[in-house]
Design an enzyme around this catalytic site. Sequence first.
Site, short mmCIF file in Angstrom:
data_model
loop_
_atom_site.label_atom_id
_atom_site.label_comp_id
_atom_site.label_asym_id
_atom_site.label_seq_id
_atom_site.Cartn_x
_atom_site.Cartn_y
_atom_site.Cartn_z
N GLU A 58 0.84 -1.20 0.00
CA GLU A 58 0.00 0.00 0.00
C GLU A 58 0.88 1.25 0.00
OE1 GLU A 58 -2.89 0.02 3.14
OE2 GLU A 58 -3.72 1.95 2.54
N ASN A 215 -12.14 -0.95 -1.38
CA ASN A 215 -11.47 -1.64 -0.29
C ASN A 215 -12.19 -1.33 1.02
OD1 ASN A 215 -8.98 -2.76 1.27
ND2 ASN A 215 -9.25 -0.69 2.10
N GLU A 216 -12.45 -2.34 1.80
CA GLU A 216 -13.11 -2.16 3.09
C GLU A 216 -14.26 -1.15 2.93
OE1 GLU A 216 -10.32 -1.69 6.37
OE2 GLU A 216 -9.60 -3.73 6.06
N TYR A 288 -7.07 -9.36 10.75
CA TYR A 288 -5.87 -9.00 11.51
C TYR A 288 -5.98 -9.57 12.91
CZ TYR A 288 -4.55 -5.67 7.85
OH TYR A 288 -4.16 -5.11 6.66
N GLU A 351 -5.92 -9.21 2.95
CA GLU A 351 -5.16 -8.58 4.05
C GLU A 351 -5.20 -9.54 5.23
OE1 GLU A 351 -5.94 -4.46 5.01
OE2 GLU A 351 -6.39 -3.99 2.91
#
Length: 552
Positions: A58, A215-216, A288, A351
């Site tokens: 990123e 994204n997200e 995560y 991710e």
Amino acid sequence: MIERREFLRNSLLAAGTLLVPKYSALASGPPARKSRVEILLDEPLGIISANIYGHFAENLGGVIYDGIWVGENSSIPNVNGIRKELVEHMRKIKAPVVRFPGGCFADSYDWRDGVGPTDKRPRRTNFWEGAEPPNSPANHRYDPNQFGTNEFVRFCKLIGSQPYLAANLRSLPAEEFYRWVEYCNSPAGSTTLSEMRAASGNPEPFQVRFWGVGNESWGCGGNFTAQEYAVEFRRFTTWVPGFGQELSFIASGPNDDNWEWTRSFLEEIVRKGGGQLKSIYGLALHYYAWNLSRGRTRDWNAGKGDALKFDVTDWYELLRQGEVMESLITGHWQIMGEIDREHHVKLVVDEWGPWYRPGSEMTPGNILEQTPTLRDAVFSGITLDLFNQHPEKIAMANCAQLINCLNSLYLAHEDKFCVTPVGHVFDMYAAHQGGQSLRTIFSTPGVHYERDANPASLPGLGGSASLHDKVLVLTAVNPHVSDPCETEIGIPGATIKSATVTTLTAADIHAHNTFEQRDLIAPQTKSVETKGQVFSYQFPPASVTKFTLTLE
Ligand code: AHR
């Protein structure tokens, strides 16, 4: 037919073919736990997509500027501006795919800023500017756009990867998505944008296949509901010209166990008919491991632990969170199957990795940089083994992130560079790419530990196996901090001709590499003598191991 377990037991006793490692740091240490591993050649699970071993870069902190891009006029060894040492390492690990430019950054990025003559490119406020620490360099706050689409594709070509571009759905219209595809993929001389590409030295199309659509989108990517996002996804992906290149669209998927997002998104997609599912290649899952508070809080900042300062419980707590990935894969897959019965849509875990609080940056000022240790290598081994075990579900995964950020494979600053223990795991596990995943049964006592006076546990030994013609690759993780794992490994129906074992471990569970001590922790490979179908091996504590077994 002999039962698999019976076969293993009998042949071990009869054959007497014990494979004893020539080295074991703990040969006279604590008593080994007894385990058994059976690799079932006649139970194939599917081909492991090489893209499971993908990366994420990123435009954030030191990932691009300093990590990947050093500039063409730099004294740091580079290939057309790209850090040479990084290129060499990524070739070695057979990096299959890289996702760029975000992350959250993607939904603030105008791809046009990063193409055309480099001296004419604008400087823009980076998405992460507001979160940057006071000592971060200017080019982390204000994007100089020296590394754009052309440079990213060049990087991918240099390392033999496919590009995966994440498009801006929050702040650019659908037309700009279409135009970015046109810039990348329209044939030489066909369009104004193809001529613009040619003017930068790239007459031939980039043939970009993978496109992330936002994204997200539940958060930084627009704060949409799943239904709202599904409508946007349909709009963005309808009638995008392929220019002869198959386009694989990846939809913004759930965070962790947000089952509701997965269900609501797909329900809205098929409101226009089941055929709509054909427009989705993958659903992006983000996971995560960040909460080391042992259940005390769910606060995103207060719950985080330290990358370098941790105790044994913190070690196990992180690894236990690694094991959660399996329930996320199977849980989302089950919901996806309720709507997409033929499972046209696959999971793309674009991710994943541990996320600690700030403080362990090797280069102060690099936001979200942390120093990976042996703990993160073991976590990464657990994660990659889980992906290998679900080859029919996972089309791609991208470790967050490649360099100078979160679960980095590499750390770099100016002319300094090192491979982290996570990078070593990717090097070891590259051997699984494209192999036939085999059902592998681990029978092992669990690891039990105290979680603030409450009992907790996690699997005692885990791993995965894949077959490549006559070569069998077995990887395994022993998460126990102090006990080795004495293991009988059987491959019913096979005869082993030769074997090597590669081990990543260290006496200290905090072990990590630095710019000064680049090889403090590195894998060791030994050949081992073996005959027959069964052997025994003592997995060292806190270790990641790979066997490369050549079968007759
Ligand atoms: O990887 C860092 C950030 O984590 C990404 O930008 C975002 O997608 C996620 O929340």
